[in-house]
Enzyme design. Structure first.
Site, mmCIF file in Angstrom:
data_model
loop_
_atom_site.group_PDB
_atom_site.id
_atom_site.type_symbol
_atom_site.label_atom_id
_atom_site.label_comp_id
_atom_site.label_asym_id
_atom_site.label_seq_id
_atom_site.Cartn_x
_atom_site.Cartn_y
_atom_site.Cartn_z
ATOM 1 C CE LYS A 179 0.533 1.066 4.581
ATOM 2 N NZ LYS A 179 0.810 2.382 5.203
ATOM 3 C CB THR A 190 -1.534 4.687 2.858
ATOM 4 O OG1 THR A 190 -1.721 3.945 4.068
ATOM 5 C CG2 THR A 190 -0.097 5.160 2.808
#
Length: 332
Positions: A186, A249
């Site tokens: 991620k 994120t």
């Protein structure tokens, strides 16, 4: 419960605050003795969480042996960057119960946290605590959900006992591989989305919200492919450590990896960006290792490949986005 948090950065401090406020006997360890002394006097971690007061019950120490001894019958939380996990695990007695917070593949070896632990100390009871979370919000007591993943159900439950409460929810998983892959990949995808958002609006045909949605979706697909190749379960990536952490994120303004992408889109050089950040952006260092592990497993990861080329100066920002959007049509 007696809890030692090894690493006095933002994440370690935030979890130490939460555990101390929950009534546990918490010792926060940092390697910088002068910094620990200032934190003890000011009751703040000025370098990482200047707006959060440290509870009076939270103990601080620069004595590693004292920290390790404190949690002998409790829980050890490793809050170092991924680069420090191997060294830390090697110093722990095999009787300890250990959870780490770091996310990524180890540089050089390409190993995930559980693979490092298996290599160093097969008898150690280990797991990972992950999920969509910014340390600043956790420290401030803002609602957050995490996942504790371990093949040891008792250890995952210990994480629930240590941190679960009205403002911090902790779920359990028996798929540490999936949780770790999600946490590693991620960060790379967040850089890509930051680049996309940084270019948005600079020209009529610049990437916009449609492109952002495509990158997040296809980024999740890359994460899933790599995870399954390494033995993870597909459903893990639909949870907190997969989709949840990716969305946070990639879109959250507190994300350092997203900020790297935004600044790359502005034309800043990578060394300049890292100097401005001041703290580690794990995606920058883990991207080449993610790509290497994917190639080793025979997994195609075009977004990751483009980000590595961009970070290494082989592509310009516009070329990286054009490469991704110009790929041949295929079945989803």
């Amino acid at each position: 419960m007696k809890i030692s948090v090894l690493g006095a950065g933002a994440w370690g401090t935030a979890l130490a605050i939460q555990a101390a406020n929950a009534g546990h006997e918490v010792l926060l360890w940092g390697r910088d003795g002068a910094a620990i002394k200032r934190m003890r006097a000011d009751r703040r971690n000025a370098a990482y969480l200047p707006d959060s007061e440290l509870p009076a019950a939270l103990n601080l120490s620069a004595d590693r042996d004292a920290a390790i001894g404190h949690c002998a019958q409790g829980l050890t939380i490793v809050a170092t960057p991924m680069s420090g996990l191997r060294e830390t695990l090697a110093t722990l007695p095999s009787t300890h119960r250990v959870l780490w917070l770091c996310k990524g593949f180890e540089a050089g070896t390409g190993r995930l946290g559980h693979e490092i632990a298996r290599e160093l100390q097969p008898a150690l009871r280990v797991g990972v605590l992950s999920g969509p979370s910014f340390a600043q919000e956790v420290a401030a007591g803002r609602p957050t959900a995490l996942v504790a993943a371990s093949e040891d159900a008792g250890l995952a439950q210990a994480a629930v006992d240590a941190f679960h409460g009205d403002r911090l929810r902790v779920y359990t998983s028996t798929d540490p591989v999936g949780v770790e892959v999600g946490g590693a990949v991620k960060n790379v995808m967040a850089i890509a989305v930051g680049v996309c958002d940084g270019l948005s609006g600079v020209a009529p045909d610049a990437p916009g919200l449609n492109a952002r949605a495509a990158l997040i979706t296809r980024g999740l697909a890359e994460m899933l492919r790599l995870g399954q190749a390494l033995g993870a379960r597909a459903e893990t990536f639909m949870g907190l450590s997969g989709l949840g952490d990716l969305v946070l994120t990639a879109t959250g303004d507190l994300s350092r990896n997203r900020r790297v992408g935004l600044m790359l889109a502005q034309g800043l050089a990578l060394p300049q960006i890292l100097a401005q950040l001041g703290h580690v952006a794990e995606g920058v260092y883990s991207a080449p290792t993610v790509l290497a592990r994917a190639r080793e497993a025979g997994v195609e990861m075009p977004i990751t490949e483009a980000m590595v080329a961009l970070l290494e100066g082989q592509l310009r920002v516009t070329e990286a986005i054009a490469r991704l959007m110009g790929r041949d049509a295929r079945a989803e």
